[in-house]
Design a protein around this motif. Structure first.
Motif: not given
Ligand code: 5AD
Ligand code: SF4
Length: 464
Positions: A69, A188, A292, A330, A362, A364
């Motif tokens: 993130r 993401f 997610q 998550d 949040k 990111s």
């Molecule tokens: N923004 C927010 N959360 C993220 N995760 C992965 N990439 C992002 C992002 N860009 C979270 C997801 C993943 C965990 C390891 O981190 O929920 O399952």
């Protein structure tokens, strides 16, 4: 995988130089980084480096970084700024301080780190840790080394295994990486770019490492992978194996008491894995299965390749196989385009499933991922407010789960001393810490207990 964060602060004044070099490794991010840090420490031990927890004693500082993130890279640069001052102070005393950046920020930023952080000597990506000792040698001659290849050789067969590196005492629990990288490309996520495409370690290599860990005193193994249930291999006869088969095989190791694995993708929960949850006493009734979002529209935009209903149906099948299984997940709030209605779908899904524990974030924006290109980015204040509501719900579920353990009887695995003398901390099958009156000589034993009280994160037990 779950994360921990802390800052680099010098805890001790500079210690006098000794003959052996010392390495301080600061680990950011997920359990795989913890595992990698241990492997690097083992590889460096062969080169005469002793691990230290005191930054002031270190001749080499490695920052094993996380890029999942935002602000992760900025955090690394500010830690590097502080280390630069330390390096200058050392130089005035005529003492060396080498600085290395490893992990996912190293992979993502590469050369850029050398430009922005003049104190850095080596930058090594996750696929080339076995070349770290060599990179340090080159750096000692004044070269600044960047090695972020997706190496062709197998790093695991070059890195020393736990049992061979006697430099660190291993605890009762250990991580074992069985799979690395990801081919799922959720829109993401940076993992497919920083850790590369999906690679499974061969069965025999994993079994050997597991046996070594168990003979070194490990009682609980957690198999790691960014997409651990995508693990696949072959047996001696060339038969295709999946993670379920691997668990059946590892469960045969004498002396091993518990097995766990993380992190899984719903698409890779196959029948064999669900059967393992039904059949294997050693496989703990706990599953981290991120979803997610609970909105089909958002799941599609995230490229998760399943619907909310498919996830719910999958959980139902898993619970039929293992009724006492605890779920963890998550969640991301504020993915581009997420409306209040989409968010309500996520809240409803959480109500329907009932989680024992969860991690939530949040959204990111990660440069280079498809999500970063999307319009309709959600306002920061909206994300904050949604995250608060989501976390309140998840927290109430966590407390309800913990309280539901009161009066239950089960085995805990004794791990380490508790806060007070005469107390030890064990682990429940569902991953909570359990406080109990016990003796340090019981470390590594399974002890039958009854739960008498529950806190937010831990349980309190009496011995049966
Ligand atoms: N923004 C927010 N959360 C993220 N995760 C992965 N990439 C992002 C992002 N860009 C979270 C997801 C993943 C965990 C390891 O981190 O929920 O399952
Ligand atoms: Fe990232 Fe998705 Fe792969 Fe998990 S499955 S590592 S979230 S791309």
């Amino acid at each position: 995988m779950t994360e921990k964060t802390a800052d680099i602060t010098e805890r001790a004044p500079s210690a006098p130089a000794t003959n052996t070099r010392k390495v301080f490794i600061k680990t950011y991010g997920c359990q795989m980084n913890v595992y990698d840090s241990d492997r690097m420490s083992d590889a460096l031990a062969r080169d005469g480096y002793q691990a230290t927890d005191e930054l002031g004693e270190a001749d080499l500082v490695l920052l094993n970084t996380c890029h999942i993130r935002e602000k992760a890279a900025e955090k690394v640069y500010s830690a590097l700024g502080r280390l630069r001052e330390m390096k200058k102070a050392r130089a005035r005393q005529g003492r060396e301080l080498m600085i290395g950046v490893t992990g996912c920020v190293a992979q993502a930023e590469g050369e850029e780190i050398l430009r922005r952080a003049p104190a850095v000597d080596v930058v090594i990506g996750p696929q080339t840790y076995h070349r770290l000792p060599d990179a340090l040698k080159r750096a000692r001659t004044g070269e600044r080394v960047v090695d972020t290849d997706y190496a062709l050789e197998d790093k695991f067969s070059h890195l020393p295994q736990a049992e061979k590196a006697k430099t660190r005492s291993r605890g009762v629990t250990a991580f074992l990486t069985v799979q690395e990288g990801c081919d799922k490309f959720c829109t993401f996520c940076v993992v497919p770019y920083t850790r590369g495409s999906e690679v499974s370690r061969p069965l025999q290599q994993i079994v050997e490492e597991a046996e070594n860990l168990v003979s070194a005193g490990v009682r609980e193994l957690t198999l790691l992978g960014q997409n651990v249930n995508a693990w696949h291999g072959k047996d001696k006869d060339g038969r295709e194996l999946t993670l379920g088969d691997l668990l059946y095989r590892l469960a045969e190791i004498p002396g091993l008491m518990r097995l766990r694995y993380t992190t899984s993708h719903p698409r890779d929960m196959d029948e064999r894995l669900i059967a393992a949850h039904r059949d294997l006493r050693l496989l703990m009734p706990y599953l981290h299965l991120p979803v997610q979002s609970g909105s089909d529209r958002i799941l599609k935009a995230m490229n998760r390749r399943h619907t909310a209903q498919e996830y719910v149906a999958l959980i139902r099948r898993i619970r039929e196989a293992r009724p006492d299984i605890a779920l963890s997940g998550d969640f991301i709030v504020g993915f581009p385009g997420e409306t209040e209605e989409d968010f309500a779908d996520t809240m409803r899904l959480i109500e329907e499933i009932g989680y024992a524990q969860a991690f939530s974030f949040k959204y990111s924006t990660r440069p280079g991922t498809p999500g970063a290109e999307l319009e309709d980015q959600v306002d920061e204040a909206v994300k904050t407010e949604r995250l608060e509501r989501l976390q309140a719900l998840l927290f109430s579920q966590q407390i309800a789960f913990n309280r539901s353990r009161i009066g239950m009887e089960f085995d805990i695995l004794i791990e380490k001393p508790g806060r007070q003398a005469g107390q030890m901390i064990g682990r429940s099958p569902w991953l909570q810490s359990v406080n109990i009156d016990a003796d340090p000589s019981e470390t590594g034993a399974l002890v039958r207990v009854r739960i008498v009280d529950a806190g937010n994160n831990s349980l309190f037990a009496e011995r049966l």
